[in-house]
Design a protein around this motif. Structure first.
Motif, short mmCIF file in Angstrom:
data_model
loop_
_atom_site.label_atom_id
_atom_site.label_comp_id
_atom_site.label_asym_id
_atom_site.label_seq_id
_atom_site.Cartn_x
_atom_site.Cartn_y
_atom_site.Cartn_z
N ALA A 1 1.04 -1.28 -0.14
CA ALA A 1 0.24 -0.07 -0.08
C ALA A 1 0.66 1.15 -0.16
O ALA A 1 2.02 1.14 0.38
N SER A 2 0.18 2.36 -0.49
CA SER A 2 0.96 3.48 -0.28
C SER A 2 0.09 4.78 0.13
O SER A 2 -1.01 4.64 -0.41
N GLU B 1 12.95 5.12 -7.83
CA GLU B 1 12.23 5.32 -6.69
C GLU B 1 11.23 6.58 -6.72
O GLU B 1 10.34 6.74 -5.81
N ALA C 1 14.02 6.33 1.68
CA ALA C 1 12.75 6.82 2.67
C ALA C 1 11.69 6.01 2.17
O ALA C 1 11.37 5.77 0.93
N HIS D 1 5.00 4.01 1.93
CA HIS D 1 4.82 2.47 1.74
C HIS D 1 4.95 1.93 3.04
O HIS D 1 5.77 2.18 3.91
N ILE D 2 4.02 0.93 3.17
CA ILE D 2 3.90 0.14 4.32
C ILE D 2 4.60 -1.18 3.90
O ILE D 2 4.45 -1.86 2.79
N GLU E 1 7.58 -7.53 4.16
CA GLU E 1 7.67 -7.45 2.61
C GLU E 1 9.29 -7.81 1.96
O GLU E 1 9.35 -8.14 1.29
N SER F 1 9.84 -10.77 0.25
CA SER F 1 9.62 -10.84 -1.32
C SER F 1 10.94 -10.59 -2.28
O SER F 1 11.00 -10.63 -3.34
N THR G 1 5.06 -10.37 -8.99
CA THR G 1 4.60 -9.60 -7.81
C THR G 1 5.34 -8.36 -7.97
O THR G 1 4.58 -7.31 -7.61
N HIS G 2 6.59 -8.16 -8.24
CA HIS G 2 7.22 -6.92 -8.20
C HIS G 2 6.75 -5.77 -9.20
O HIS G 2 6.48 -4.79 -9.30
N ALA H 1 3.51 -4.83 -8.43
CA ALA H 1 3.64 -3.74 -7.51
C ALA H 1 3.64 -2.34 -7.83
O ALA H 1 3.21 -1.33 -7.52
N GLU I 1 1.56 1.05 -7.84
CA GLU I 1 2.18 2.48 -7.42
C GLU I 1 1.80 3.53 -8.56
O GLU I 1 1.26 4.56 -8.12
#
Lengths: 144, 324
Positions: free
Chosen positions: A2-3, B31, B122, B126-127, B162, B165, B271-272, B275, B279
């Protein structure tokens, strides 16, 4: 994966390196400025005290920072800034915005600026002034 | 952004003087979470891979950065030709979006070593213990010639796993005083560990803590993890005690399991990539939402003028079409 919503909507934060070069270990000012910049939304990479100019330059390149801020209370600011600038240029990172802070006499402030240091914050400068000035310097860089 | 990504990738993959700078630039793009980040990921799909990706996680202050520092020291002493990358993640402020990235302080003695590349990241909202860009940064580390990459997570609690992964091996770094056998029984973080490193072995209570942890970890034969008696280590990063032995153990596991790890990395790729796309989707959604602000979407839904499903469909459709 999540973000947070606040982050996704904004531009990535600007990265700033804050550190101290040479043998002077008085880091209260550097830590204060790092904290102020953090609260102003910057990502601050803190290197700690007693770093060599080469270490600062290498860290600045690896971290791809836009600004390098160095704190001096030792009197060695001119010689050490000169070496940091030289090391940054050697690594093709001469365009990084340089700022300094600490007990630096007015004559030396002029000398530092002629060497390419964009701004010098002496004792008594408010946090707001530091944040505003760094913001201006970054805006100017984007226009240039 | 008018950056020549292809040129950066070429430069980061060579031995020239601009290698580190180019790699660092690519990491910034990776990033940044924009379409350019996904673009970089795509172009790096076939880049060289590190031989070992080590994850270090654990509570704040348990000594992750200090342990990374010692591992770097021993790795470099034993393998003078090796290139090592470090990705150290610290939290972003949910209030200011700023961050204080201080892991590097513990590793500064390696700053002059041309074979060590340290990058702070940083979390940016992101969790999970990492930052969204870490996968891309890891790919860039591989491109820049790193054989070994150490990924240090933020200081985590019980659920941020995480790192599993991304890493071939997950080291859970613990310190005496962080609970007893009841903590070790809990689901989440403790399940994600391949290796348990009790740091601060020079402090009071370390031996008892280690013994309790050993008993808990070995209580059950784990299907997913190979947790022999060697997988629970007692070290002191400060005193440089037990680090060489830990590294030997990690080397042995790499020799035995490297083929399996490589295969696993490939299965994780999907998966990545998903993700990264998520985002990006979120960014576009937020931009779309801001653009809608004038038309008061919440008010329209509350007044019954628009259905929620209709609004979300419209948002998703526009987000898909508009590049931010």
């Amino acid at each position: 994966m999540a973000s947070s919503i606040a982050f996704a909507a904004q531009h990535p934060p600007v990265r700033i390196l804050i550190g101290k070069v040479g043998l002077d270990g008085h880091d209260r000012g550097a830590k204060y400025v790092a904290h102020v910049l953090r609260d102003a939304g910057y990502e601050v990479i803190y290197t700690g005290i007693r770093r060599a100019p080469e270490e600062i330059a290498e860290a600045a390149v690896q971290e791809d920072v836009a600004v390098v801020g160095l704190s001096f209370l030792s009197g060695a600011h001119i010689a050490l800034f000169r070496r940091v600038i030289e090391q940054l240029r050697r690594r093709c990172a001469g365009q990084v915005v340089l700022v300094g802070g600490g007990t630096i006499p007015p004559d030396d402030v002029r000398t530092l600026k002629s060497m390419g240091v964009a701004e010098v914050f002496t004792p008594g400068t408010s946090a707001r002034t530091i944040v505003d000035r760094i913001g201006q310097l970054l805006d100017k860089r984007q226009v240039a | 952004m008018n950056v020549d990504v292809e040129a950066l990738i070429r430069e980061a993959g060579t031995a020239g003087p601009g290698r580190i700078r180019a790699a660092a630039r690519l990491m910034t793009i990776a990033e940044g979470g924009s379409g350019a980040a996904v673009n970089v990921l795509g172009k790096l799909a076939g880049a060289p891979e590190p031989r070992l990706v080590l994850g270090l996680t654990g509570s704040p202050g348990s000594g992750k950065s200090s342990l990374v520092d010692r591992l770097l020291q021993h790795c470099r002493a034993e393998n003078p030709d090796s290139h090592i990358g470090v990705i150290a993640v610290d939290p972003s402020s949910p209030y200011s979006n700023g961050a204080f990235l201080g892991d590097r302080v513990r590793m500064m003695r390696h700053a002059g070593d041309p074979n060590i590349f340290i990058r702070s990241a940083a979390t940016r909202g992101h969790i999970g213990g990492l930052a969204a860009g870490v996968f891309g940064m890891l790919k860039v580390m591989g491109l820049a010639g790193c054989d070994i990459v150490l990924i240090e997570t933020v200081g985590v609690g019980q659920m941020e796993i995480e790192i599993e992964s991304l890493a071939d091996l997950v080291l859970i770094v613990l310190a005496p005083g962080q609970g007893d056998a009841m903590q070790f029984q809990k689901a989440g973080l403790m399940e994600a560990g391949d290796v348990f490193v009790v740091n601060k072995g020079d402090c009071a209570g370390a031996a008892e803590f280690h013994a309790q942890l050993m008993a808990s970890v070995r209580l059950i034969d784990h299907d997913r993890k190979q947790r022999g008696p060697d997988s629970v280590r007692l070290v002191s990063a400060r005193e440089d005690d037990g680090i060489a032995e830990l590294l030997d153990y990690l080397d042995r596991r790499r020799d035995a399991e490297a083929d399996r790890w490589l295969a696993r990395r490939r299965t994780r790729l999907g998966t990545h990539l998903r993700a990264a796309v998520l985002e990006l989707a979120q960014r576009r959604l937020e931009a779309e939402w801001s653009a809608l602000a004038d038309s008061d979407p919440v008010g329209r839904v509350l007044r019954g003028e628009t259905g929620l499903a209709e609004l979300s469909d419209a948002l998703l459709r526009h987000a898909a079409l508009n590049n931010v």
